[in-house]
Motif scaffolding. Structure first.
Motif, PDB file in Angstrom:
ATOM      1  N   GLY A   1       0.813  -1.215   0.000  1.00 29.40           N
ATOM      2  CA  GLY A   1       0.000   0.000   0.000  1.00 29.40           C
ATOM      3  C   GLY A   1       0.845   1.262   0.000  1.00 29.40           C
ATOM      4  N   LEU A   2       1.851   1.291   0.850  1.00 25.57           N
ATOM      5  CA  LEU A   2       2.722   2.464   0.925  1.00 25.57           C
ATOM      6  C   LEU A   2       3.542   2.635  -0.348  1.00 25.57           C
ATOM      7  N   ASP A   3       3.985   1.523  -0.918  1.00 24.82           N
ATOM      8  CA  ASP A   3       4.749   1.586  -2.165  1.00 24.82           C
ATOM      9  C   ASP A   3       3.887   2.033  -3.344  1.00 24.82           C
ATOM     10  N   SER A   4       2.575   1.839  -3.231  1.00 27.96           N
ATOM     11  CA  SER A   4       1.665   2.257  -4.307  1.00 27.96           C
ATOM     12  C   SER A   4       1.320   3.738  -4.228  1.00 27.96           C
ATOM     13  N   GLY A   5       1.775   4.391  -3.154  1.00 33.22           N
ATOM     14  CA  GLY A   5       1.553   5.838  -3.060  1.00 33.22           C
ATOM     15  C   GLY A   5       0.732   6.300  -1.877  1.00 33.22           C
ATOM     16  N   ALA A   6       0.342   5.354  -0.987  1.00 31.92           N
ATOM     17  CA  ALA A   6      -0.413   5.764   0.205  1.00 31.92           C
ATOM     18  C   ALA A   6       0.497   6.525   1.160  1.00 31.92           C
ATOM     19  N   ASP A   7      -0.083   7.452   1.912  1.00 35.17           N
ATOM     20  CA  ASP A   7       0.673   8.212   2.907  1.00 35.17           C
ATOM     21  C   ASP A   7       0.587   7.566   4.284  1.00 35.17           C
ATOM     22  N   ASP A   8      -0.427   6.712   4.473  1.00 33.07           N
ATOM     23  CA  ASP A   8      -0.591   6.028   5.750  1.00 33.07           C
ATOM     24  C   ASP A   8      -1.450   4.786   5.506  1.00 33.07           C
ATOM     25  N   TYR A   9      -1.431   3.875   6.477  1.00 34.49           N
ATOM     26  CA  TYR A   9      -2.146   2.598   6.351  1.00 34.49           C
ATOM     27  C   TYR A   9      -2.739   2.276   7.709  1.00 34.49           C
ATOM     28  N   LEU A  10      -4.059   2.086   7.753  1.00 35.57           N
ATOM     29  CA  LEU A  10      -4.746   1.830   9.011  1.00 35.57           C
ATOM     30  C   LEU A  10      -5.494   0.506   8.926  1.00 35.57           C
ATOM     31  N   VAL A  11      -5.243  -0.354   9.897  1.00 39.42           N
ATOM     32  CA  VAL A  11      -5.821  -1.692   9.890  1.00 39.42           C
ATOM     33  C   VAL A  11      -7.175  -1.701  10.603  1.00 39.42           C
ATOM     34  N   LYS A  12      -8.177  -2.293   9.942  1.00 43.04           N
ATOM     35  CA  LYS A  12      -9.498  -2.456  10.547  1.00 43.04           C
ATOM     36  C   LYS A  12      -9.502  -3.673  11.470  1.00 43.04           C
ATOM     37  N   PRO A  13     -10.253  -3.644  12.571  1.00 45.37           N
ATOM     38  CA  PRO A  13     -10.972  -2.473  13.120  1.00 45.37           C
ATOM     39  C   PRO A  13      -9.981  -1.516  13.782  1.00 45.37           C
ATOM     40  N   PHE A  14     -10.227  -0.233  13.681  1.00 39.57           N
ATOM     41  CA  PHE A  14      -9.309   0.749  14.235  1.00 39.57           C
ATOM     42  C   PHE A  14     -10.048   1.656  15.218  1.00 39.57           C
ATOM     43  N   SER A  15      -9.270   2.283  16.071  1.00 34.24           N
ATOM     44  CA  SER A  15      -9.814   3.259  17.012  1.00 34.24           C
ATOM     45  C   SER A  15     -10.106   4.557  16.274  1.00 34.24           C
ATOM     46  N   LEU A  16     -11.273   5.132  16.519  1.00 40.20           N
ATOM     47  CA  LEU A  16     -11.608   6.402  15.890  1.00 40.20           C
ATOM     48  C   LEU A  16     -10.663   7.514  16.357  1.00 40.20           C
ATOM     49  N   ASP A  17     -10.195   7.420  17.593  1.00 39.41           N
ATOM     50  CA  ASP A  17      -9.231   8.399  18.096  1.00 39.41           C
ATOM     51  C   ASP A  17      -7.923   8.312  17.314  1.00 39.41           C
ATOM     52  N   GLU A  18      -7.525   7.083  16.991  1.00 40.92           N
ATOM     53  CA  GLU A  18      -6.294   6.909  16.210  1.00 40.92           C
ATOM     54  C   GLU A  18      -6.478   7.457  14.798  1.00 40.92           C
ATOM     55  N   LEU A  19      -7.645   7.193  14.210  1.00 38.46           N
ATOM     56  CA  LEU A  19      -7.918   7.722  12.875  1.00 38.46           C
ATOM     57  C   LEU A  19      -7.836   9.249  12.882  1.00 38.46           C
ATOM     58  N   LEU A  20      -8.464   9.892  13.862  1.00 35.63           N
ATOM     59  CA  LEU A  20      -8.447  11.349  13.942  1.00 35.63           C
ATOM     60  C   LEU A  20      -7.023  11.874  14.125  1.00 35.63           C
ATOM     61  N   ALA A  21      -6.224  11.155  14.910  1.00 33.70           N
ATOM     62  CA  ALA A  21      -4.836  11.568  15.121  1.00 33.70           C
ATOM     63  C   ALA A  21      -4.046  11.499  13.818  1.00 33.70           C
ATOM     64  N   ARG A  22      -4.304  10.456  13.031  1.00 34.21           N
ATOM     65  CA  ARG A  22      -3.585  10.310  11.758  1.00 34.21           C
ATOM     66  C   ARG A  22      -4.051  11.349  10.743  1.00 34.21           C
ATOM     67  N   VAL A  23      -5.330  11.678  10.769  1.00 33.33           N
ATOM     68  CA  VAL A  23      -5.839  12.740   9.891  1.00 33.33           C
ATOM     69  C   VAL A  23      -5.189  14.067  10.252  1.00 33.33           C
ATOM     70  N   ARG A  24      -5.091  14.346  11.552  1.00 39.67           N
ATOM     71  CA  ARG A  24      -4.451  15.588  11.988  1.00 39.67           C
ATOM     72  C   ARG A  24      -2.984  15.626  11.568  1.00 39.67           C
ATOM     73  N   ALA A  25      -2.306  14.489  11.694  1.00 41.51           N
ATOM     74  CA  ALA A  25      -0.892  14.418  11.317  1.00 41.51           C
ATOM     75  C   ALA A  25      -0.708  14.687   9.827  1.00 41.51           C
ATOM     76  N   LEU A  26      -1.573  14.090   9.009  1.00 40.49           N
ATOM     77  CA  LEU A  26      -1.484  14.329   7.567  1.00 40.49           C
ATOM     78  C   LEU A  26      -1.825  15.763   7.223  1.00 40.49           C
ATOM     79  N   GLY A  27      -2.783  16.327   7.956  1.00 36.71           N
ATOM     80  CA  GLY A  27      -3.135  17.723   7.735  1.00 36.71           C
ATOM     81  C   GLY A  27      -1.960  18.643   8.007  1.00 36.71           C
ATOM     82  N   ARG A  28      -1.190  18.334   9.068  1.00 37.33           N
ATOM     83  CA  ARG A  28      -0.005  19.139   9.376  1.00 37.33           C
ATOM     84  C   ARG A  28       1.054  18.968   8.302  1.00 37.33           C
TER      85      ARG A  28
END
Length: 238
Positions: free
Chosen positions: A90-117
């Motif tokens: 996934g990362l080699d195909s151009g993804a900036d991050d990879y999140l495994v299901k099921p995931f914590s919504l708090d973790e998802l929000l943290a990763r969104v914030r990190a990418l936003g920065r």
């Protein structure tokens, strides 16, 4: 920040939409790969949450197609596969991050914030710099070394959009989609009015930044060469 959610699971898609909107993000949800490509091509999204398992066109293919045509919007892949080989692919195909299901919504929000920065690399303490101007997106102030002026929220959003797309002509339709949304009744005249407001404020603070109209195509932000000419004149008199 505007987020595109491309998720096959309708229930998860709704949950993600609710959580993201609750955290002040603007969200669009689609449920198949073909729609994901079409919406991503608009270029109005700041982050894409992309499910790997999708009908019509799978997530990995969506990602590869977007990167092939130089759509650089940050992508977080969502997948039930946790093995290292899947993450690497996934990362080699151009993804900036990879999140495994099921995931914590708090973790998802943290990763969104990190990418936003990360996407806001031009930012320092909410300040976006271009040419001789500084745009403070927190205080809604636009300034040069000599002067400062207050902006409305919409003016600030439009100027930020143009700066981030420097070197690219932005059609009125793209600006409307980004600032007002797909379902808005805003028209070309709304864009023209706010472009006029920004031009007057740039002129008021004596900036060398201009917003150029490309007839029939859209708007582009540039810097004039007057400061370069002034430096040249100064050197010639020394």
């Amino acid at each position: 920040m505007r987020i595109l959610v491309v998720e096959n699971d309708i229930y998860l898609s709704k949950v993600l939409s609710q959580i993201l909107k609750k955290n002040s993000y603007t969200v669009t949800c689609v449920n198949n790969g073909d729609d994901g490509i079409d919406f991503a091509l608009t270029g109005i999204y700041d982050i894409i949450l992309l499910d790997v398992v999708l009908p019509k066109t799978d997530g990995m293919t969506v990602l590869q197609r977007l990167r092939k045509i130089r759509i650089t919007t940050p992508v977080i892949l969502l997948s039930a596969r946790s093995e290292i080989s899947a993450k690497v692919a996934g990362l080699d195909s151009g993804a900036d991050d990879y999140l495994v299901k099921p995931f914590s919504l708090d973790e998802l929000l943290a990763r969104v914030r990190a990418l936003g920065r990360r996407k806001g690399e031009l930012f320092s303490n909410n300040i976006l710099v271009y040419g001789d101007i500084e745009l403070n997106t927190a205080s809604l102030k636009l300034s040069t070394e000599q002067s400062e002026v207050a902006l409305t929220c919409r003016e600030c959003e439009l100027l930020e959009f143009l700066i981030r797309r420097k070197g690219i002509i932005s059609p009125k339709e793209r600006i409307i989609e980004k600032l007002w949304g797909f379902d808005s009744s805003a028209g070309a005249n709304h864009v023209e009015v706010y472009i006029s407001f920004l031009r007057k404020k740039l002129e008021y603070i004596g900036s060398n930044v201009v917003i150029t109209t490309h007839r029939g195509a859209g708007y582009e932000i540039n810097t004039t060469c007057k400061d370069i000419q002034a430096n040249t004149l100064l050197k010639s008199t020394v």
